[in-house]
Write an enzyme that holds these catalytic residues in place. Structure first.
Site, mmCIF file in Angstrom:
data_model
loop_
_atom_site.group_PDB
_atom_site.id
_atom_site.type_symbol
_atom_site.label_atom_id
_atom_site.label_comp_id
_atom_site.label_asym_id
_atom_site.label_seq_id
_atom_site.Cartn_x
_atom_site.Cartn_y
_atom_site.Cartn_z
ATOM 1 N N GLY A 155 0.939 -1.244 0.233
ATOM 2 C CA GLY A 155 0.006 0.373 0.080
ATOM 3 C C GLY A 155 0.879 1.167 0.600
ATOM 4 N N ASP A 173 1.116 3.488 4.736
ATOM 5 C CA ASP A 173 0.392 4.082 3.363
ATOM 6 C C ASP A 173 -0.858 4.560 5.226
ATOM 7 O OD1 ASP A 173 -1.088 1.193 4.183
ATOM 8 O OD2 ASP A 173 -1.978 1.226 2.491
ATOM 9 N N ASP A 229 -5.100 2.820 10.838
ATOM 10 C CA ASP A 229 -6.144 2.511 11.285
ATOM 11 C C ASP A 229 -6.505 1.290 12.353
ATOM 12 O OD1 ASP A 229 -8.628 2.124 10.808
ATOM 13 O OD2 ASP A 229 -8.250 0.220 8.946
ATOM 14 N N LYS A 261 -6.378 7.556 10.417
ATOM 15 C CA LYS A 261 -7.863 7.955 10.818
ATOM 16 C C LYS A 261 -8.272 8.298 11.807
ATOM 17 C CE LYS A 261 -8.922 4.101 6.771
ATOM 18 N NZ LYS A 261 -10.307 2.398 6.499
ATOM 19 N N PHE A 302 -13.252 3.819 3.362
ATOM 20 C CA PHE A 302 -12.193 2.505 2.874
ATOM 21 C C PHE A 302 -12.298 3.038 2.147
ATOM 22 C CE2 PHE A 302 -11.038 -0.449 0.414
ATOM 23 C CZ PHE A 302 -9.703 -1.396 1.564
ATOM 24 N N ARG A 359 -4.899 0.681 -7.219
ATOM 25 C CA ARG A 359 -3.091 1.580 -6.758
ATOM 26 C C ARG A 359 -3.139 2.287 -7.578
ATOM 27 N NH1 ARG A 359 -2.217 -2.181 -2.416
ATOM 28 N NH2 ARG A 359 -1.651 -4.378 -2.738
HETATM 29 P P1 5GP Z 1 -4.135 -1.375 11.158
HETATM 30 O O1 5GP Z 1 -3.294 -2.395 11.838
HETATM 31 O O2 5GP Z 1 -3.691 0.141 11.406
HETATM 32 O O3 5GP Z 1 -5.492 -1.213 11.354
HETATM 33 O O4 5GP Z 1 -4.224 -0.835 9.095
HETATM 34 C C1 5GP Z 1 -3.337 -0.805 8.824
HETATM 35 C C2 5GP Z 1 -2.946 -1.674 7.552
HETATM 36 O O5 5GP Z 1 -4.850 -1.678 6.868
HETATM 37 C C3 5GP Z 1 -2.568 -0.598 6.463
HETATM 38 O O6 5GP Z 1 -1.307 -0.710 6.228
HETATM 39 C C4 5GP Z 1 -3.196 -0.471 4.615
HETATM 40 O O7 5GP Z 1 -2.790 -1.668 4.785
HETATM 41 C C5 5GP Z 1 -4.721 -1.414 5.040
HETATM 42 N N1 5GP Z 1 -5.557 -0.654 5.423
HETATM 43 C C6 5GP Z 1 -6.466 0.277 6.512
HETATM 44 N N2 5GP Z 1 -7.713 0.913 5.958
HETATM 45 C C7 5GP Z 1 -7.417 0.766 4.968
HETATM 46 C C8 5GP Z 1 -8.417 1.130 3.883
HETATM 47 O O8 5GP Z 1 -9.028 2.468 3.804
HETATM 48 N N3 5GP Z 1 -8.096 1.115 2.405
HETATM 49 C C9 5GP Z 1 -6.987 0.151 2.320
HETATM 50 N N4 5GP Z 1 -7.170 -0.113 0.774
HETATM 51 N N5 5GP Z 1 -6.332 -0.279 3.183
HETATM 52 C C10 5GP Z 1 -6.470 0.029 4.500
HETATM 53 MG MG MG Z 2 -0.434 -2.080 4.444
#
Ligand code: 5GP
Ligand code: MG
Length: 183
Positions: free
Chosen positions: A50, A106, A109, A137, A158, A171
């Site tokens: 990402g 990227d 979340d 986020k 998302f 992408r």
């Molecule tokens: P976390 O572990 O913080 O929940 O998630 C992080 C990963 O989830 C990021 O590296 C990303 O790849 C993916 N991710 C989180 N939110 C989104 C989103 O809104 N869109 C996309 N495409 N990937 C996301």
């Molecule tokens: Mg990721």
């Protein structure tokens, strides 16, 4: 003549951040990082896939010697919400002892990805370690994690584009957008 990108953009509900705003903000982040790491060799650990475009644009704007290590990490496994389990492919022989390390992803979340990887990197004894994300986020985190460099704070939606996918698509959009639910 409709381009491929025009075709993909039709699948977006709306553009959240346009290409010019991304470029301007990434340039500001690069300046800040360059200032904070002046005189150092920077080891960048980038979480693929990402952050691919973000990392490529950011690093080309940082005027410092850089070593790049890419890691494949995924927590989504194809859907639009985190599965809660993280898969990481750690490269063999990675040694960050005494180094100046910047971890890049990227999106921040749930925090699961960055917190887990940050802990793993910290355990190797870097001299300096900070995290940078293009997007953060606004939501409750499952794990507390600090990102010292944040491009944009966004709502809990998302998003796709500028390297970020839905099921392998979108992408190559130059902007960041929110998908139409039926796309
Ligand atoms: P976390 O572990 O913080 O929940 O998630 C992080 C990963 O989830 C990021 O590296 C990303 O790849 C993916 N991710 C989180 N939110 C989104 C989103 O809104 N869109 C996309 N495409 N990937 C996301
Ligand atoms: Mg990721």
């Amino acid at each position: 003549m409709p381009s491929i990108v025009t075709g993909i953009i039709q699948d977006l509900n709306r553009t959240l951040i346009d290409a010019a705003s991304i470029e301007a903000r990434v340039a500001e982040m690069a300046e800040e990082i360059e200032r904070d790491c002046a005189g150092e060799v920077l080891t960048v650990v980038a979480l693929m896939d990402g952050s691919l475009f973000f990392v490529a644009d950011l690093l080309r704007k940082i005027d410092l010697p850089i070593r790049l290590i890419t890691l494949s990490a995924s927590s989504y496994h194809g859907g639009t919400s985190s599965s809660g389990s993280l898969r990481v492919a750690w490269p063999e022989g990675m040694d960050l002892k005494g180094q100046t390390v910047l971890l890049l992803d990227d999106i921040l979340d749930t925090g699961l990805t960055l917190s887990e990887i940050r802990l793993h990197l910290e355990a190797q004894g870097p001299r300096w370690l900070r995290c940078g994300v293009l997007l953060s986020k606004k939501r409750e985190r499952a794990r507390e994690v600090v990102a010292e460099y944040v491009g944009f704070e966004i709502e809990d939606e998302f998003v796709v584009g500028y390297g970020m996918d839905f099921d392998g698509r979108f992408r190559n959009l130059p902007c960041i957008g929110v998908l139409k639910l039926d796309a």
